[in-house]
Motif scaffolding. Structure first.
Motif: not given
Length: 612
Positions: A105-117
């Motif tokens: 929804r946000t396309r925020d790289p930190r949220l993608y990174q948190r998803t990976v983590e």
């Protein structure tokens, strides 16, 4: 510890999410404002895989975002909050799913990174990979997304899928950073399970770098390194040849070729020599070549390279200590002392403290040995007193014990060695061998044999003990025992050139079974073709067989490579028997100046009734 109440845990999680979203909001550009292309980024490096994927695979992501303020809705806040809460309650998989929805929804790289983590917390590599690919799809130009995808693919051992991401990574990396990136790639892919596939994948990914003359040398070096790790030295040599052909001034192919120098790879050394002939040849390559020559027992050639290097770059410390070591071995004591003192003078300029300490320890030990040779025991002890390196405690004290023994204090010397601490099994063995050497130097052969017999009985497959026991048995004139031990060693270690050489030389020296002696020594030559001492044995057996011309040729070449007193004794005897007595006396005199106490030399002179 009692867990906090649910309400407090919820509040804590909400605070963390609010902080994350506040940071997110600070990175959102103002409406209609262009992104600043000069803004600094912190791209995640490709890291080495360590087995199954873990959260450590992910590095810090780019602080950029394409989200807009309208994305910060209550629903988004709820997804992120519940995702974190779900993950903290132990269900990282569902937490990752909620976080991925917020990231999309946000396309925020930190949220993608948190998803990976979160995915990696449950060691779910596939989920982590899906999140990384969703990130890359949302932000195709994100280097962090691509690098994290690469990391996960490598960790999952899906090497074939890394070709295109790796190729894209090189395309996006500034040319100046390619050497560092290739080093990381070589190190990372070298740890893959299927090493041959890793080499093939990297070769396909570097197709553009191979075509570019500016990067081809380094690219082929990277491929060659991986081929070598995969057990394909011929393929590695082919890569080095192609790399040098593409860029003759690149040091990479030459450095790779140094590691390939071997009698079975005759085309490797010319690569190094061609590079060293170029005007911009780096001194590190010549130093590596000199080390390779020394390891191959090509001491004269190694000394020549080091001498050239000390003339061209007299400010470099390392060439001086290796040159001094080779000069000391060759009994060129005055030159060795000059070289070693020069190293000591320069060593304080070395940046690496551990390397400096190791080098100084080696230099002080050698300087002590040189002083001991001229019977300057006080000077020898003074050099030892300068050593401040606990890692070399056994070597230092063994040298100190040798000084005591040389002064007739054998028991004190043995007590000194025995008092050394045993921090590990290697220390224990080194202590034992040092005490045996003290006895051998003092010609106390029976006590030395008794110690070795007891030790080898406890460790019957220890090749070092077997060899030493055989050599002491020979001193005790127990030839049958010596032969039995050496044949046992050959059985255990069929590639041990010293065992073949010792047995063949013993037979030749006693003028028995000469054809067998030659066969044994020829086998040693095959295993170590550049060893001057093995060549000396071959020359000696040819002499015993009556082949004077061949014996003289072999011994002259061996003496030229290594002017050792024992080789000189044999060469002189062959020359003497051939009627070249002036040349024989000259060789013996030269050897006597280097080591007048050498047993073989003294026995030869006494037997032939020659006075120098």
């Amino acid at each position: 510890m009692t867990p906090p109440p649910r309400r407090l845990r919820l509040a804590a999680a909400a605070s963390l999410v609010l902080l994350a979203l506040a940071a997110h909001a600070q990175t959102v550009p103002a409406p209609n404002a262009p992104n600043d292309p000069s803004a600094p980024t912190s791209p995640a490096p490709i890291v080495e895989p360590s087995g199954a994927p873990t959260a450590s695979v992910v590095a810090k992501a780019e602080p950029k975002s394409d989200a807009t303020p309208s994305a910060l809705t209550a629903e988004l806040f709820f997804n992120v909050l519940v995702g974190e809460m779900t993950a903290r309650s132990g269900d990282a998989t569902d937490g990752a799913a909620l976080m991925l929805e917020a990231a999309r929804r946000t396309r925020d790289p930190r949220l993608y990174q948190r998803t990976v983590e979160l995915a990696l917390q449950t060691r779910s590599g596939d989920t982590a990979l899906a999140a990384a690919r969703a990130w890359k799809q949302a932000q195709p130009d994100s280097r962090d997304a691509r690098r994290i995808e690469l990391q996960i693919l490598i960790a999952l051992n899906r090497l074939a899928d890394t070709v295109e991401p790796l190729r894209a990574e090189f395309a996006a990396t500034p040319r100046i950073e390619h050497p560092f990136l290739m080093t990381i790639v070589a190190r990372t892919y070298a740890r893959a399970t299927d090493k041959k596939l890793a080499a093939s994948v990297v070769e396909r990914a570097l197709v553009d770098e191979i075509k570019n003359p500016a990067t081809a040398g380094l690219a082929w070096t990277t491929i060659g390194r991986l081929r070598l790790v995969a057990g394909d030295p011929s393929g590695a040599l082919d890569a080095a040849l192609k790399g040098q052909e593409a860029d003759p001034t690149s040091d990479g192919p030459a450095i790779l070729a140094v590691d390939l120098i071997d009698p079975g790879q005759p085309l490797a050394e010319p690569i190094v020599k061609r590079y060293l002939a170029t005007p911009k040849a780096q001194p590190e390559v010549r130093m590596g070549y000199a080390r390779a020559l020394a390891e191959g027992r090509r001491f004269a050639e190694s000394s020549a390279e080091l001498t050239k290097l000390t003339v061209e770059r007299p400010d470099l410390p390392d060439p001086w200590v290796l040159l001094g070591s080779l000069q000391a071995q060759a009994r060129q004591d005055a030159a060795a002392e000059t070289s070693l003192k020069r190293y000591v003078e320069l060593a304080n300029g070395q940046a690496d403290a551990d390397e400096r300490k190791r080098g100084l320890t080696q230099a002080y030990l050698l300087l002590s040995q040189l002083a001991e040779r001229r019977k300057d025991f006080v000077g020898a002890e003074n050099w030892l007193a300068k050593i401040d390196n606990g890692d070399d405690l056994v070597g230092t004290q063994a040298r100190r014990a040798s000084l005591l023994a040389r002064q007739g204090k054998l028991q004190q010397a043995r007590d000194l060695v025995r008092a050394l601490p045993e921090r590990n099994a290697d220390d224990k063995k080194q202590k034992f061998l040092a005490e045996v050497q003290l006895l051998r130097d003092a010609k106390q052969y029976q006590p030395a044999y008794d110690m070795l017999l007891k030790a080898s009985t406890a460790a019957p497959e220890d090749s070092d003990l077997l060899y030493d026991q055989a050599m002491v048995a020979e001193k005790l004139n127990r030839m049958d025992e010596m032969e039995r031990l050496l044949r046992r060693l050959i059985e255990l270690k069929p590639d041990n050139q010293n065992a073949y050489n010792a047995l063949g030389y013993s037979l030749a020296d006693r003028k028995v079974r000469l054809e067998e002696a030659r066969t044994l020594i020829q086998k040693a030559v095959q295993l170590a073709p550049d060893d001057p001492f093995i060549a000396d044995s071959l020359g000696w057996v040819e002499y015993r067989l009556g082949n004077m011309e061949e014996a003289s040729r072999i011994l002259e070449a061996a003496y030229k490579r290594r002017p050792d007193p024992e080789i000189a004794a044999h060469l002189g005897e062959v020359l003497w028997a051939a009627g070249k007595r002036d040349r024989a006396v000259a060789v013996w005199k030269e050897a006597s100046l280097a080591d007048a106490d050498n047993e073989t030399l003294q026995e030869t002179l006494k037997r032939l009734r020659v006075k120098l």
